[in-house]
Design a protein around this motif. Structure first.
Motif, PDB file in Angstrom:
ATOM      1  N   MET A  92      12.529  13.459   3.143  1.00  0.00           N
ATOM      2  CA  MET A  92      11.314  13.111   3.867  1.00  0.00           C
ATOM      3  C   MET A  92      10.573  12.036   3.082  1.00  0.00           C
ATOM      4  SD  MET A  92       8.458  15.787   5.253  1.00  0.00           S
ATOM      5  CE  MET A  92       8.087  16.409   3.613  1.00  0.00           C
ATOM      6  N   LEU A  93      10.057  11.050   3.809  1.00  0.00           N
ATOM      7  CA  LEU A  93       9.284   9.985   3.181  1.00  0.00           C
ATOM      8  C   LEU A  93       7.816  10.107   3.571  1.00  0.00           C
ATOM      9  CD1 LEU A  93      11.523   6.803   3.692  1.00  0.00           C
ATOM     10  CD2 LEU A  93      11.494   8.412   1.767  1.00  0.00           C
ATOM     11  N   GLN A  94       6.948   9.850   2.597  1.00  0.00           N
ATOM     12  CA  GLN A  94       5.508   9.825   2.858  1.00  0.00           C
ATOM     13  C   GLN A  94       4.991   8.420   2.575  1.00  0.00           C
ATOM     14  OE1 GLN A  94       3.367  12.993   1.025  1.00  0.00           O
ATOM     15  NE2 GLN A  94       1.349  12.142   1.465  1.00  0.00           N
ATOM     16  N   LEU A  95       4.332   7.814   3.579  1.00  0.00           N
ATOM     17  CA  LEU A  95       3.851   6.446   3.462  1.00  0.00           C
ATOM     18  C   LEU A  95       2.338   6.432   3.330  1.00  0.00           C
ATOM     19  CD1 LEU A  95       6.506   6.438   5.479  1.00  0.00           C
ATOM     20  CD2 LEU A  95       5.939   4.016   5.667  1.00  0.00           C
ATOM     21  N   GLU A  96       1.834   5.573   2.430  1.00  0.00           N
ATOM     22  CA  GLU A  96       0.399   5.485   2.207  1.00  0.00           C
ATOM     23  C   GLU A  96       0.025   4.031   1.946  1.00  0.00           C
ATOM     24  OE1 GLU A  96      -3.053   7.222  -0.843  1.00  0.00           O
ATOM     25  OE2 GLU A  96      -0.931   7.713  -1.149  1.00  0.00           O
ATOM     26  N   GLY A  97      -0.832   3.483   2.817  1.00  0.00           N
ATOM     27  CA  GLY A  97      -1.321   2.124   2.613  1.00  0.00           C
ATOM     28  C   GLY A  97      -2.536   2.119   1.704  1.00  0.00           C
ATOM     29  N   LEU A  98      -2.545   1.222   0.727  1.00  0.00           N
ATOM     30  CA  LEU A  98      -3.657   1.127  -0.225  1.00  0.00           C
ATOM     31  C   LEU A  98      -4.285  -0.259  -0.080  1.00  0.00           C
ATOM     32  CD1 LEU A  98      -1.771   2.716  -3.257  1.00  0.00           C
ATOM     33  CD2 LEU A  98      -3.358   3.850  -1.703  1.00  0.00           C
ATOM     34  N   PRO A  99      -5.352  -0.380   0.722  1.00  0.00           N
ATOM     35  CA  PRO A  99      -5.917  -1.698   1.035  1.00  0.00           C
ATOM     36  C   PRO A  99      -6.615  -2.375  -0.137  1.00  0.00           C
ATOM     37  CG  PRO A  99      -7.259   0.042   2.015  1.00  0.00           C
ATOM     38  CD  PRO A  99      -6.042   0.706   1.449  1.00  0.00           C
ATOM     39  N   GLU A 100      -7.064  -1.611  -1.126  1.00  0.00           N
ATOM     40  CA  GLU A 100      -7.750  -2.207  -2.287  1.00  0.00           C
ATOM     41  C   GLU A 100      -7.057  -1.721  -3.549  1.00  0.00           C
ATOM     42  OE1 GLU A 100     -11.872  -1.326  -2.059  1.00  0.00           O
ATOM     43  OE2 GLU A 100     -12.160  -2.270  -0.097  1.00  0.00           O
ATOM     44  N   PHE A 101      -5.905  -2.267  -3.811  1.00  0.00           N
ATOM     45  CA  PHE A 101      -5.092  -1.776  -4.921  1.00  0.00           C
ATOM     46  C   PHE A 101      -5.368  -2.586  -6.184  1.00  0.00           C
ATOM     47  CE2 PHE A 101      -1.276  -1.967  -7.547  1.00  0.00           C
ATOM     48  CZ  PHE A 101      -1.031  -0.621  -7.753  1.00  0.00           C
ATOM     49  N   THR A 102      -5.517  -1.879  -7.279  1.00  0.00           N
ATOM     50  CA  THR A 102      -5.605  -2.514  -8.598  1.00  0.00           C
ATOM     51  C   THR A 102      -4.814  -1.664  -9.573  1.00  0.00           C
ATOM     52  OG1 THR A 102      -7.642  -1.293  -9.108  1.00  0.00           O
ATOM     53  CG2 THR A 102      -7.885  -3.517  -8.173  1.00  0.00           C
ATOM     54  N   GLY A 103      -4.328  -2.291 -10.597  1.00  0.00           N
ATOM     55  CA  GLY A 103      -3.607  -1.549 -11.632  1.00  0.00           C
ATOM     56  C   GLY A 103      -2.105  -1.747 -11.542  1.00  0.00           C
ATOM     57  N   GLN A 104      -1.390  -1.055 -12.409  1.00  0.00           N
ATOM     58  CA  GLN A 104       0.061  -1.154 -12.486  1.00  0.00           C
ATOM     59  C   GLN A 104       0.646   0.249 -12.341  1.00  0.00           C
ATOM     60  OE1 GLN A 104       1.687  -4.053 -12.637  1.00  0.00           O
ATOM     61  NE2 GLN A 104       3.638  -2.990 -12.449  1.00  0.00           N
ATOM     62  N   PRO A 105       1.446   0.497 -11.321  1.00  0.00           N
ATOM     63  CA  PRO A 105       1.977   1.847 -11.104  1.00  0.00           C
ATOM     64  C   PRO A 105       3.006   2.229 -12.158  1.00  0.00           C
ATOM     65  CG  PRO A 105       2.993   0.302  -9.595  1.00  0.00           C
ATOM     66  CD  PRO A 105       1.920  -0.465 -10.315  1.00  0.00           C
ATOM     67  N   ALA A 106       3.131   3.538 -12.366  1.00  0.00           N
ATOM     68  CA  ALA A 106       4.145   4.043 -13.291  1.00  0.00           C
ATOM     69  C   ALA A 106       5.521   3.977 -12.634  1.00  0.00           C
ATOM     70  CB  ALA A 106       3.814   5.488 -13.679  1.00  0.00           C
ATOM     71  N   ALA A 107       6.535   3.741 -13.452  1.00  0.00           N
ATOM     72  CA  ALA A 107       7.908   3.660 -12.934  1.00  0.00           C
ATOM     73  C   ALA A 107       8.380   5.052 -12.536  1.00  0.00           C
ATOM     74  CB  ALA A 107       8.827   3.071 -14.000  1.00  0.00           C
TER      75      ALA A 107
END
Length: 416
Positions: free
Chosen positions: A302-317
């Protein structure tokens, strides 16, 4: 039929079905056929069926159940013979006229109006030229004995209703009706041959086989015609019914992601294409994900999708999470099993790599490779699900809007 086959010098075996529906009368019929076999000195095969149980399990009418049981056994009988061995039935002209008229009211189209064919595969019907009265006259002249099935007199069966009620009423108004219908059988048979040739030419133009799927260009289909008839002929072999033809026509102008299902197949609208795939064939599956979808189930999870309109930072791998630059993504997305020839640009690499080579580098087993799905946008793979994203869609310092897609759980008990 036995008498004529015997006179023609053909060796034959009599195969008799006892459906055990009429008590002593069923046993009487079996004994009559045994006497017939002794008269002609031929082998006799008998099969007894629990027809009532079969109708209950498969939820069929008695007539349909008996037909399935009968022809299923007949085919088993001839399987061990050489190609010259055939199933010969005694269907006659009146049977065929009744079949044609019943099919007309069922709405089966031209293939139903031409009735039964003299030969279909290994089934031969040599008596279709002769009517019931002619056959009875021949039997009386040659002093042949026969038995009558009492159920033939009951109008509770559809065929008997047409035989005893509908056709006699038609003959009152049109005395030559049966002769005209017999002529129509020949005309419809020739018409269908021409019709089938035209349909096959259209299928060659419109249907594109791609692995386990069939793709149809929407624009090409719209330009073909007559559209409703053509759509029915294209999709009826995949279990779609005549009433669904109108729904499929509507699918041509629907948004991507809309689909219609038959008992065995799904017809999906994907931009400029209709994609036909077997419901139970995971290798042929294609799931269209619209911009409004937040959770998508598929056979491997199952996939969960989430839009982040004001994104800042660097995600963890994390291989179970795809962080993507939203401005590079165009919906709808396609989720599908990987295919030979697929390639992408693995995160951190400037050159493309075929998935087959990527799997070797990852030391995936055959079983693991069979479970790999990919997510794509505009015909570009953006994520080898649960493995690695494509470098072209990664988060960068200039990213302001992000799309986060997480691999979450499995599909245990979840309906897609």
């Amino acid at each position: 039929l036995c008498e004529l086959t015997h006179r023609a010098g053909f060796p034959f075996v009599i195969a008799h079905c006892n459906f055990q529906l009429r008590g002593a009368e069923s046993d009487r019929d079996e004994e009559f056929v045994r006497q017939l076999a002794r008269r002609y000195g031929c082998e006799m095969l008998v099969k007894r069926f629990d027809t009532r149980a079969y109708t209950d399990v498969h939820r069929l009418s008695v007539q349909v159940a008996a037909r399935e049981l009968r022809y299923g056994w007949f085919r088993q009988v001839v399987e061990g013979w050489d190609e010259k061995g055939v199933i010969v039935t005694a269907h006659h002209l009146d049977d065929n006229i009744e079949t044609m008229v019943m099919n007309f009211f069922r709405g089966t189209g031209l293939s139903g109006l031409r009735g039964m064919l003299p030969r279909q595969g290994r089934i031969i019907r040599p008596l279709l030229f002769a009517g019931r009265a002619e056959i009875r006259h021949f039997a009386e002249e040659e002093k042949l004995s026969w038995v009558e099935d009492s159920s033939n007199e009951s109008d509770k069966y559809t065929r008997n209703f047409f035989r005893h009620q509908v056709l006699p009423l038609v003959e009152r108004a049109y005395p030559a009706a049966l002769d005209n219908l017999a002529d129509n059988l020949d005309r419809f048979r020739e018409m269908e041959a021409i019709y089938r040739e035209a349909i096959e030419q259209q299928k060659k133009k419109l249907l594109e086989q791609k692995g386990g799927e069939v793709h149809i260009a929407v624009l090409k289909l719209k330009k073909a015609g007559p559209l409703t008839t053509l759509i029915y002929e294209l999709f009826s072999p995949y279990g779609f019914t005549p009433p669904q033809a109108a729904a499929i026509t509507g699918l041509l102008d629907s948004p991507s992601g809309k689909y219609i299902c038959s008992a065995t197949h799904r017809l999906l609208k994907d931009r400029r294409w209709l994609i036909l795939s077997p419901l139970n064939d995971l290798q042929a599956a294609t799931i269209v994900i619209g911009e409004d979808r937040t959770i998508v189930g598929y056979p491997s999870g199952m996939l969960q999708l989430e839009g982040l309109p004001e994104f800042t930072g660097q995600p963890a791998a994390d291989p179970a999470v795809a962080w993507l630059d939203a401005k590079e993504i165009k919906f709808p997305l396609l989720l599908r099993p990987w295919r030979p020839g697929d390639y992408f640009y693995p995160l951190g690499m400037r050159k493309k790599k075929k998935l087959a080579r990527f799997f070797i580098d990852q030391k995936l087993s055959l079983a693991e490779k069979e479970k790999v799905w990919v997510l794509e946008t505009n015909k570009k793979i953006i994520w080898v699900v649960g493995r690695r994203i494509d470098d072209r869609f990664k988060i960068t310092p200039s990213t302001r809007q992000a799309l986060k897609i997480s691999l979450a759980g499995t599909l245990d008990g979840l309906a897609r």
